[in-house]
Design an enzyme around this catalytic site. Structure first.
Site, short mmCIF file in Angstrom:
data_model
loop_
_atom_site.label_atom_id
_atom_site.label_comp_id
_atom_site.label_asym_id
_atom_site.label_seq_id
_atom_site.Cartn_x
_atom_site.Cartn_y
_atom_site.Cartn_z
N GLU A 1 -0.27 -26.17 -31.94
CA GLU A 1 -1.86 -26.01 -32.14
C GLU A 1 -2.13 -25.65 -33.52
OE1 GLU A 1 -4.11 -26.04 -28.14
OE2 GLU A 1 -3.63 -23.96 -28.86
N SER B 1 -8.77 -30.11 -31.07
CA SER B 1 -9.63 -31.17 -31.26
C SER B 1 -9.24 -32.56 -30.68
CB SER B 1 -10.40 -31.38 -32.47
OG SER B 1 -10.85 -30.27 -33.11
N GLU C 1 -5.84 -17.82 -30.56
CA GLU C 1 -6.85 -16.73 -30.24
C GLU C 1 -6.49 -15.39 -29.72
OE1 GLU C 1 -9.11 -19.44 -27.87
OE2 GLU C 1 -9.54 -20.82 -29.64
N GLY D 1 -10.97 -26.50 -32.28
CA GLY D 1 -12.44 -26.23 -32.14
C GLY D 1 -13.30 -26.82 -33.22
N ASN E 1 -7.22 -26.05 -21.22
CA ASN E 1 -7.38 -24.77 -21.47
C ASN E 1 -8.93 -24.52 -21.38
OD1 ASN E 1 -7.35 -22.17 -22.42
ND2 ASN E 1 -6.77 -22.64 -24.43
N LYS F 1 -10.24 -21.58 -21.47
CA LYS F 1 -10.67 -20.44 -22.35
C LYS F 1 -11.56 -19.75 -21.31
CE LYS F 1 -9.62 -22.98 -26.48
NZ LYS F 1 -9.94 -23.16 -28.01
N HIS G 1 -1.32 -18.04 -27.65
CA HIS G 1 -2.52 -18.90 -28.04
C HIS G 1 -2.93 -18.43 -29.39
CE1 HIS G 1 -6.24 -20.91 -28.59
NE2 HIS G 1 -5.80 -21.93 -27.89
P1 PGA Z 1 -10.10 -27.45 -28.72
O1 PGA Z 1 -9.02 -26.34 -28.17
O2 PGA Z 1 -9.63 -28.70 -27.97
O3 PGA Z 1 -11.42 -27.05 -28.37
O4 PGA Z 1 -9.81 -27.67 -30.08
C1 PGA Z 1 -7.58 -26.41 -28.07
C2 PGA Z 1 -6.93 -25.25 -27.78
O5 PGA Z 1 -7.55 -24.16 -28.44
O6 PGA Z 1 -6.08 -24.93 -26.95
#
Ligand code: PGA
Length: 255
Positions: A167, A213, A97, A173, A10, A12, A95
């Protein structure tokens, strides 16, 4: 018999055209021959260039979001048809976000899942609890509610198109992935939900990915868990070396 690993990067709101082509040109020769799917979820501006660059390879390209509407006066939105026209095969939906910063609610997410299926895109439905919900012991309740609202009304055939990504919001993150044991427990609840609604065959076939992560270290133990079929990778998917490592570790562990 086990399910082949599915790893989705992903990106982003990162990457430009040249970086995308460089990444996709390098990746195939770095992948092990073991069975498994490798996918990149790219910004809409990169769908066409990413799918052109990955033609003839095993890399699948998808988007990070999709409109719940078919077409028309929806400024700023991207439809299933547009995604497919640019070579996209799947889309992330819900997601955290998007839920957090763009106020996507359960009803909208449900409509997006349905629209994606109708339009021939595989929906990667993201679910997960916040730190607060986890601390107050609500993880299972929150997830079952998100799943029921987003996909509960699909029929068996429609539901079989869905990939689920667990998730936990507190793990995204932060550098603190869920422990393999905690993630396994949640994944088995998700699989149980699918089994109860659409039977054993769907439950067995549905890929349930872990995200939050994931890196070449954290994937090692996570992917050994029976109900963790792969990963949705944010930060570590921006570097082709670390992404290839995650794909290879996942493939080799599952095959
Ligand atoms: P991350 O994000 O691996 O940077 O923790 C995962 C995601 O939001 O899909």
């Amino acid at each position: 018999m086990s399910r082949p690993a599915v790893v989705i990067g992903n990106w982003k709101m990162n990457m430009k055209i040249k970086e995308t082509v460089d990444f996709i040109v390098k990746l195939p020769s770095m992948l092990s021959q073991s069975q498994g799917r490798v996918c990149l979820s790219v910004p809409s501006t990169l769908l066409k260039v990413a799918s052109d660059a990955s033609r003839g390879t095993e890399i699948e390209i998808g988007s990070q979001n999709v409109s719940q509407f078919e077409s028309g006066a929806y400024t700023g939105e991207v439809s299933t048809t547009m995604i497919q026209d640019s070579g996209g095969q799947f889309t992330l939906i819900g997601h955290s976000e998007r839920r957090m910063f763009y106020h996507e609610d359960d009803e909208m997410i449900k409509e997006k899942v349905y629209r994606a299926i109708l339009g021939g895109l595989a929906p990667v439905l993201c679910v997960g609890e916040t730190q607060e919900q986890k601390e107050s012991g609500q993880t299972e309740k929150v997830l079952l509610n998100q799943l029921e609202k987003a996909m509960g009304s699909l029929n068996e055939n429609e539901a079989s198109a869905v990939i689920v990504a667990y998730e936990p919001v507190w793990a995204i993150g932060t550098g603190h992935a869920a422990t393999p044991e905690i993630a396994q427990e949640v994944h088995s609840v998700i699989r149980g939900f699918i089994r109860e609604k659409w039977g054993e065959k769907n439950a067995f076939r549905t890929p349930i990915l872990y995200g939050g992560s994931v890196n070449p270290d954290t994937i090692k133990e996570l992917i050994k868990m029976p109900d963790i079929d792969g990963a949705l990778v944010g930060g570590a998917s921006l570097n082709v070396e670390s992404f290839a490592k995650i794909v290879n570790i996942s493939r080799e562990t599952k095959s």
